[in-house]
Scaffold this active site. Sequence first.
Site, mmCIF file in Angstrom:
data_model
loop_
_atom_site.group_PDB
_atom_site.id
_atom_site.type_symbol
_atom_site.label_atom_id
_atom_site.label_comp_id
_atom_site.label_asym_id
_atom_site.label_seq_id
_atom_site.Cartn_x
_atom_site.Cartn_y
_atom_site.Cartn_z
ATOM 1 N N HIS A 1 61.397 67.948 80.923
ATOM 2 C CA HIS A 1 62.216 68.871 81.798
ATOM 3 C C HIS A 1 63.240 68.303 82.752
ATOM 4 O O HIS A 1 63.756 69.037 83.748
ATOM 5 C CB HIS A 1 61.205 69.658 82.309
ATOM 6 C CG HIS A 1 60.222 70.375 81.356
ATOM 7 N ND1 HIS A 1 58.942 69.965 81.460
ATOM 8 C CD2 HIS A 1 60.098 71.277 80.463
ATOM 9 C CE1 HIS A 1 58.200 70.347 80.481
ATOM 10 N NE2 HIS A 1 58.802 71.289 80.009
ATOM 11 N N ASP B 1 34.684 29.359 76.846
ATOM 12 C CA ASP B 1 34.120 29.038 75.521
ATOM 13 C C ASP B 1 34.705 27.693 75.070
ATOM 14 O O ASP B 1 35.479 27.684 73.795
ATOM 15 C CB ASP B 1 34.269 30.105 74.696
ATOM 16 C CG ASP B 1 33.296 29.635 73.311
ATOM 17 O OD1 ASP B 1 33.275 28.599 72.989
ATOM 18 O OD2 ASP B 1 32.938 30.915 72.622
ATOM 19 N N HIS C 1 39.486 25.038 66.308
ATOM 20 C CA HIS C 1 40.736 24.830 66.134
ATOM 21 C C HIS C 1 41.018 23.319 65.778
ATOM 22 O O HIS C 1 41.843 22.596 65.619
ATOM 23 C CB HIS C 1 41.403 24.702 67.695
ATOM 24 C CG HIS C 1 41.180 26.001 68.400
ATOM 25 N ND1 HIS C 1 41.922 27.267 67.717
ATOM 26 C CD2 HIS C 1 40.921 26.581 69.456
ATOM 27 C CE1 HIS C 1 41.763 28.201 68.680
ATOM 28 N NE2 HIS C 1 40.971 27.880 69.680
ATOM 29 N N ASP D 1 41.670 31.931 66.606
ATOM 30 C CA ASP D 1 40.719 32.779 67.637
ATOM 31 C C ASP D 1 40.589 34.234 66.898
ATOM 32 O O ASP D 1 39.712 34.829 67.079
ATOM 33 C CB ASP D 1 41.416 32.743 68.894
ATOM 34 C CG ASP D 1 41.090 31.459 69.622
ATOM 35 O OD1 ASP D 1 40.006 30.696 69.311
ATOM 36 O OD2 ASP D 1 42.061 31.054 70.406
HETATM 37 FE FE1 FES Z 1 58.103 68.383 82.578
HETATM 38 FE FE2 FES Z 1 58.037 65.466 83.159
HETATM 39 S S1 FES Z 1 59.679 66.966 83.938
HETATM 40 S S2 FES Z 1 56.828 66.756 81.879
HETATM 41 FE FE FE Z 2 40.543 29.339 71.067
#
Ligand code: FES
Ligand code: FE
Length: 435
Positions: free
Chosen positions: A108, A211, A219, A362
Site C-alpha cells: 500500500h 567434527d 573428504h 558433507d
Molecule cells: Fe500495506 Fe505495507 S503498506 S502492507
Molecule cells: Fe566436512
Amino acid sequence: MTTGTDPELLSLCGLDDGWLDRRVFWDQAVYELELERIFARCWLFVAHESQLPKPGSFLTTWMGEDNVLVVRRRDGSIGAYLNSCPHRGNRVCTAEAGTARGFVCNYHGWSFGLDGTLNGVHESAAYGREPTFDQARLGLTPVARLDTYKGLVFATFDPDAPPLRDYLGEFTYYLDVMLDNDAGGTEFAGGSIKSVLGCNWKIAAENFAGDALHAGWTHASGAEAMIGRGVAELGADDADSYHVNAHGHCWEFNLDGVGNAATLGDKRIMNYLRENQERVAERLGELRARMVGSISSVNVFPNFSFLPGQNTFRTWQPKGPHRTELHTWVLVNRNAPPEVKDAWRKGAMMTFSPSGVFEMDDGENWELATRSNQGVVTRRQRLYYGLGSDTAIDHPELPGNVHRGQINDANQRAFYRRWSQLLRAATWDDLEKTR
Ligand code: FES
Ligand code: FE
C-alpha cells in the site's frame, strides 16, 4: 503455544551419558522450541561491517525464521529491524542487499526511513483525517540490541540477553585469531552464495563445532582428486591438537600453523601467511600465531560457523526441522594484497560452495543423517557423542574448556549442553544457574 514447559518434550533435549535422542533432529515441537528459546534469545550474526560501507547500505538476512533488514543509518550507526510492514505484514525490502535512501512497502506504499521510522503513507489525506493514526508508533520493529565485535555485527531479539562481550566470553581470545591478526582488520570479499540443504541445522553446526573425525574419511577422495593426497592424518592424542569451547562456542584446531594451511596449499596464501607469521606472533603471541592458517573449524553458538585457513564464513539458517538455508562468505584481511584475497575467494569456492568438492561430500551425509529419522523405529534409537570423554586438560594459555586431541566429541557435547540449557531455561538468570 508455549512448548517450553512440556516436560516430556524437554526430556528429549539433552545428552544422557553421551547419548542424544534422534527426535531432536526431526520433531516439529523441538524445532518450535528452538525458535523461541534459542533463535529469539541468543546473539545472532547478521552481517560483517564491510557489507554496510556507507549510509543507506543495507542487507536482508534471517534471525531464526524472522527476516530482518540490517541498515547503515545516516549517522553511521547500524540498525536492524523486522522486515515486515506494520500495516498488513508484507515484506518491506525484497532485495538481498544494496543501497537505498529508504524503503517503500510494495502493498500500500508506506515508506520507511533508514532508521525504521514511518516517513509517509500513500493516500496521506485519508490517513490524515484518521484521529487514531499515530505515525510515530508505526515504524519497523527494531531488534532489542545490536552490537559488533571486531567487524562482526550481531543482534538479539531479547532485551534481557547478556551483553555481546559476555555472551562471547573468553571465546574472544580465539575469535581474535581470525578477526585481529592484522592491524587493518578484516572484510568479506565480494559476493556470497546461498544454497539449501535437506538437513537439520544442528547437524551442520555440530560438524563445524569440532567434527575433525569425518575429515580424513568423508573428504579423503575429494582431497585426493584435488591435491593428489588425502587429508592430513589426525591423531587422537596428538599433543598439538585441541577442542576448546566456552558458552557453547566451539573451536577445534591443531598448532601445525602455516605448514598445514588450507585452501589447497595455494602458494600465494601460504607465502602471505608465512611472511606475516612473526608480525602476528607479536600481535597475538606465539601460540595464536600458530593457529592462523591451520586447518580448524569453528561454530559460534548457535548457527554461525567458519573454517580458519579456508576462511569460509557461513550461517546455517533454520527452515523447519529438516531444512537449512546456507549462506556463505569469504573473510580476508583488509590489507592483504589483492591477489591473495582473490586466491582465498576462489579457493573457498572450489572447496566450500554448493559445487565445491568438500561441501558436496558433507551435504550428502548431513541430509541422510537427517532423513533417516523419518523411520519411526530408527527415530527411537539414540546417537552416541561419548568419544574422548576423558580428554579434558588444564592448559596454561588456552582459556575456556580445553580438551586434548582433535578426534573426540568434546565440542559437540559442549554444543548440545548449551542448546539443552537454553531450551530449559526460561530466563538468562536460570541459564546461569545451570552452568
Ligand atoms: Fe500495506 Fe505495507 S503498506 S502492507
Ligand atoms: Fe566436512
